[in-house]
Write a protein that holds these residues in place. Structure first.
Motif, PDB file in Angstrom:
ATOM      1  N   LYS A   1      44.447  47.074  40.354  1.00 16.99           N
ATOM      2  CA  LYS A   1      45.252  48.280  40.390  1.00 16.99           C
ATOM      3  C   LYS A   1      46.454  48.113  39.463  1.00 16.99           C
ATOM      4  N   THR A   2      46.827  49.219  38.812  1.00 17.50           N
ATOM      5  CA  THR A   2      47.962  49.179  37.894  1.00 17.50           C
ATOM      6  C   THR A   2      49.212  48.638  38.556  1.00 17.50           C
ATOM      7  N   GLU A   3      49.505  49.135  39.746  1.00 16.10           N
ATOM      8  CA  GLU A   3      50.749  48.747  40.420  1.00 16.10           C
ATOM      9  C   GLU A   3      50.751  47.282  40.832  1.00 16.10           C
ATOM     10  N   ASP A   4      49.575  46.670  40.934  1.00 16.83           N
ATOM     11  CA  ASP A   4      49.503  45.259  41.300  1.00 16.83           C
ATOM     12  C   ASP A   4      49.516  44.341  40.088  1.00 16.83           C
ATOM     13  N   ALA A   5      48.890  44.776  38.999  1.00 13.12           N
ATOM     14  CA  ALA A   5      48.645  43.868  37.880  1.00 13.12           C
ATOM     15  C   ALA A   5      49.639  43.990  36.735  1.00 13.12           C
ATOM     16  N   ILE A   6      50.283  45.154  36.571  1.00 11.17           N
ATOM     17  CA  ILE A   6      51.192  45.360  35.444  1.00 11.17           C
ATOM     18  C   ILE A   6      52.633  45.236  35.918  1.00 11.17           C
ATOM     19  N   VAL A   7      53.368  44.328  35.284  1.00 15.47           N
ATOM     20  CA  VAL A   7      54.767  44.070  35.646  1.00 15.47           C
ATOM     21  C   VAL A   7      55.636  44.458  34.454  1.00 15.47           C
ATOM     22  N   GLU A   8      56.494  45.446  34.638  1.00 20.07           N
ATOM     23  CA  GLU A   8      57.376  45.900  33.561  1.00 20.07           C
ATOM     24  C   GLU A   8      58.748  45.249  33.673  1.00 20.07           C
ATOM     25  N   ILE A   9      59.254  44.779  32.549  1.00 19.54           N
ATOM     26  CA  ILE A   9      60.626  44.273  32.499  1.00 19.54           C
ATOM     27  C   ILE A   9      61.538  45.448  32.215  1.00 19.54           C
ATOM     28  N   LYS A  10      62.462  45.700  33.096  1.00 19.98           N
ATOM     29  CA  LYS A  10      63.263  46.920  33.022  1.00 19.98           C
ATOM     30  C   LYS A  10      64.654  46.660  32.456  1.00 19.98           C
ATOM     31  N   ARG A  11      65.229  47.732  31.937  1.00 19.73           N
ATOM     32  CA  ARG A  11      66.617  47.684  31.505  1.00 19.73           C
ATOM     33  C   ARG A  11      67.540  47.764  32.717  1.00 19.73           C
ATOM     34  N   ARG A  12      68.679  47.144  32.622  1.00 19.75           N
ATOM     35  CA  ARG A  12      69.650  47.249  33.703  1.00 19.75           C
ATOM     36  C   ARG A  12      70.257  48.650  33.713  1.00 19.75           C
ATOM     37  N   GLU A  13      70.678  49.054  34.857  1.00 15.60           N
ATOM     38  CA  GLU A  13      71.260  50.383  35.021  1.00 15.60           C
ATOM     39  C   GLU A  13      72.394  50.586  34.020  1.00 15.60           C
ATOM     40  N   GLY A  14      72.292  51.690  33.255  1.00 18.26           N
ATOM     41  CA  GLY A  14      73.336  52.034  32.301  1.00 18.26           C
ATOM     42  C   GLY A  14      73.221  51.328  30.963  1.00 18.26           C
ATOM     43  N   GLU A  15      72.189  50.497  30.781  1.00 22.94           N
ATOM     44  CA  GLU A  15      72.019  49.781  29.519  1.00 22.94           C
ATOM     45  C   GLU A  15      70.802  50.313  28.762  1.00 22.94           C
ATOM     46  N   HIS A  16      70.851  50.220  27.457  1.00 20.69           N
ATOM     47  CA  HIS A  16      69.773  50.758  26.632  1.00 20.69           C
ATOM     48  C   HIS A  16      68.730  49.708  26.255  1.00 20.69           C
ATOM     49  N   ASN A  17      69.117  48.440  26.288  1.00 21.80           N
ATOM     50  CA  ASN A  17      68.228  47.383  25.829  1.00 21.80           C
ATOM     51  C   ASN A  17      67.953  46.364  26.936  1.00 21.80           C
ATOM     52  N   ILE A  18      66.875  45.627  26.755  1.00 19.57           N
ATOM     53  CA  ILE A  18      66.438  44.648  27.752  1.00 19.57           C
ATOM     54  C   ILE A  18      67.072  43.298  27.428  1.00 19.57           C
ATOM     55  N   ARG A  19      67.636  42.673  28.432  1.00 24.70           N
ATOM     56  CA  ARG A  19      68.279  41.378  28.220  1.00 24.70           C
ATOM     57  C   ARG A  19      67.241  40.258  28.215  1.00 24.70           C
ATOM     58  N   LEU A  20      67.454  39.292  27.303  1.00 28.60           N
ATOM     59  CA  LEU A  20      66.544  38.153  27.226  1.00 28.60           C
ATOM     60  C   LEU A  20      66.473  37.418  28.553  1.00 28.60           C
ATOM     61  N   GLU A  21      67.605  37.239  29.208  1.00 30.41           N
ATOM     62  CA  GLU A  21      67.587  36.501  30.472  1.00 30.41           C
ATOM     63  C   GLU A  21      66.747  37.198  31.536  1.00 30.41           C
ATOM     64  N   ASP A  22      66.656  38.531  31.440  1.00 33.48           N
ATOM     65  CA  ASP A  22      65.830  39.267  32.393  1.00 33.48           C
ATOM     66  C   ASP A  22      64.342  39.084  32.097  1.00 33.48           C
TER      67      ASP A  22
END
Length: 424
Positions: free
Chosen positions: A150-171
């Motif tokens: 299932k999509t919700e089980d197998a796909i993990v998205e790395i999200k942006r922090r609230e109010g930020e436009h880009n994804i942090r490397l540490e995340d």
């Protein structure tokens, strides 16, 4: 360098630009009888003038030789793709044996996932970035469904922090560690299409491998744009389109990378076809598949020579120039565009925001601009006045000052048109 928002200063930068002569190698559309300011090379590059000769050569060989063109054309068709190995390997930082050309981008990613997404009962998850290009999202969904997850089980998205436009490397690294033993594949766009953020591919690749996963890259917005070292980074695989920064024409052929560590693995599955079969024995029509050693062994069908001809014209231009020279100009012209935007922003009292990272190491040839208080009408104004740019909902324009054909004077002129559009 201290920039100035004047036409004279922009012209001075152009006079010092060693790549400025290549501007004349491209065909520009016109609006109101004038060449456009072209900012959409991150979507479709301009046509190089030399392309026509490469295509005409294939057409003439087809007319004069017909099927014999496979072996007796000036550039024989049966090994036409081999001419890409050296120049492409330099563009993406690979060994010549690690790169090939075939199909189109998402087709190639699907084919590479046959080899490199091999989920098990306990290790089946894919990590990707939030707001990946839609084609990648659809690919992930269909791949996990194909394997019974299932999509919700197998796909993990790395999200942006609230109010930020880009994804942090540490995340990114934290998510890889969190998924851990359940992680089968990390597959991220090397440059995010929406914000223009460049990911730290070397660090992410190492982290994925430490977690026991395979790591691949979608380089649609990276190839021909940023410095890549796929071999040294130890990436398992990658694919890219050729029609953006490499100017090969709409929807044209894709490039692929498969690290040499996988070339001699007989247990690695793949979808096979006759063009990936042992080159020296291909025309013996043998019943059992014997793959070419190297990335060419992932090819399936007879290659589309008419599509490869414009691509070859482009990669040979890249060979002439070299990625280091392109990146040097890219950094300067992107910084100048950033300066122009900031200057116009001051003059019109803060109506937009650059959401692409300010650090040059975290961006390539793209600035994404969030228009506060402005809508589609400003984009329409720019287009009507000869600025070809890209609109993304809800209110972002993407600007790609491609160093091969954009000038510093273009950046200045764009600023003046933008200012007039905001104040209209």
């Amino acid at each position: 360098m201290t920039f100035e928002n004047t036409k004279e200063f922009a012209q001075q930068l152009d006079s010092q630009d060693k790549l400025n002569k290549y501007r004349d190698e491209f065909i520009f559309p016109k609006v109101n009888g004038e060449k456009v300011i072209y900012f959409t090379g991150n979507s479709l590059g301009l046509q190089p003038k030399r392309t026509k000769a490469y295509v005409d050569e294939v057409m003439d060989d087809w007319a004069n030789l017909a099927v014999e063109g496979h072996f007796y054309a000036e550039k024989p068709w049966w090994d036409y793709h081999e001419r890409f190995a050296k120049p492409l390997s330099k563009i993406v930082g690979a060994l010549p044996s690690e790169v090939t050309v075939m199909n189109t981008l998402t087709v190639n990613l699907h084919l590479l996932m046959v080899s490199f997404y091999r989920p098990t009962k306990s290790r089946y998850k894919i990590i990707c970035e939030e707001k990946a290009f839609p084609s990648d999202q659809y690919m992930f969904q269909s791949q996990v469904h194909f394997h019974g997850y299932k999509t919700e089980d197998a796909i993990v998205e790395i999200k942006r922090r609230e109010g930020e436009h880009n994804i942090r490397l540490e995340d990114v690294l934290a998510k890889i560690a969190e998924v851990g033993d359940e992680l089968a594949l990390v597959l991220i766009g090397g440059v995010n299409y929406y914000t223009g953020q460049v990911f730290d591919m070397k660090t992410i690749t190492a982290a994925g491998h430490d977690a026991g996963a395979i790591v691949g890259w979608d380089l649609a917005h990276a190839a021909g744009n940023i410095k890549l070292e796929l071999h040294d980074w130890n990436a398992d695989f990658a694919a890219w389109c050729s029609y953006k920064y490499m100017n090969s024409g709409p929807g044209n052929a894709s490039g692929c990378f498969v690290h040499e560590k996988h070339h001699n693995n007989p247990d690695l599955p793949r979808f096979a076809g006759w063009w990936g079969h042992n080159k020296e024995r291909r025309f013996k029509m043998e019943p059992t598949f014997d793959p070419v050693q190297g990335a060419d062994g992932w090819q399936i069908s007879n290659l589309p020579i008419l599509s490869l001809a414009p691509y070859l014209a482009s990669v040979e231009m890249f060979e002439e120039i070299g990625m280091d020279a392109l990146i040097e100009k890219r950094d300067r012209i992107t910084a100048y565009l950033e300066f122009i935007l900031q200057e116009i922003d001051k003059e019109v009292d803060s109506t937009f925001e650059i959401i692409t990272p300010a650090d040059p190491s975290e961006r390539g040839c793209q600035l994404s601009v969030l228009l506060h208080g402005e809508g589609r009408s400003l984009f329409d104004y720019l287009m009507e006045n000869g600025v070809i740019t890209d609109w993304r909902e809800p209110n972002v324009i993407r600007l790609a000052p491609v160093p091969l054909y954009c000038s510093f004077e273009d950046m200045y002129d764009f600023g003046q048109i933008l200012k007039a559009g905001i104040l209209r």
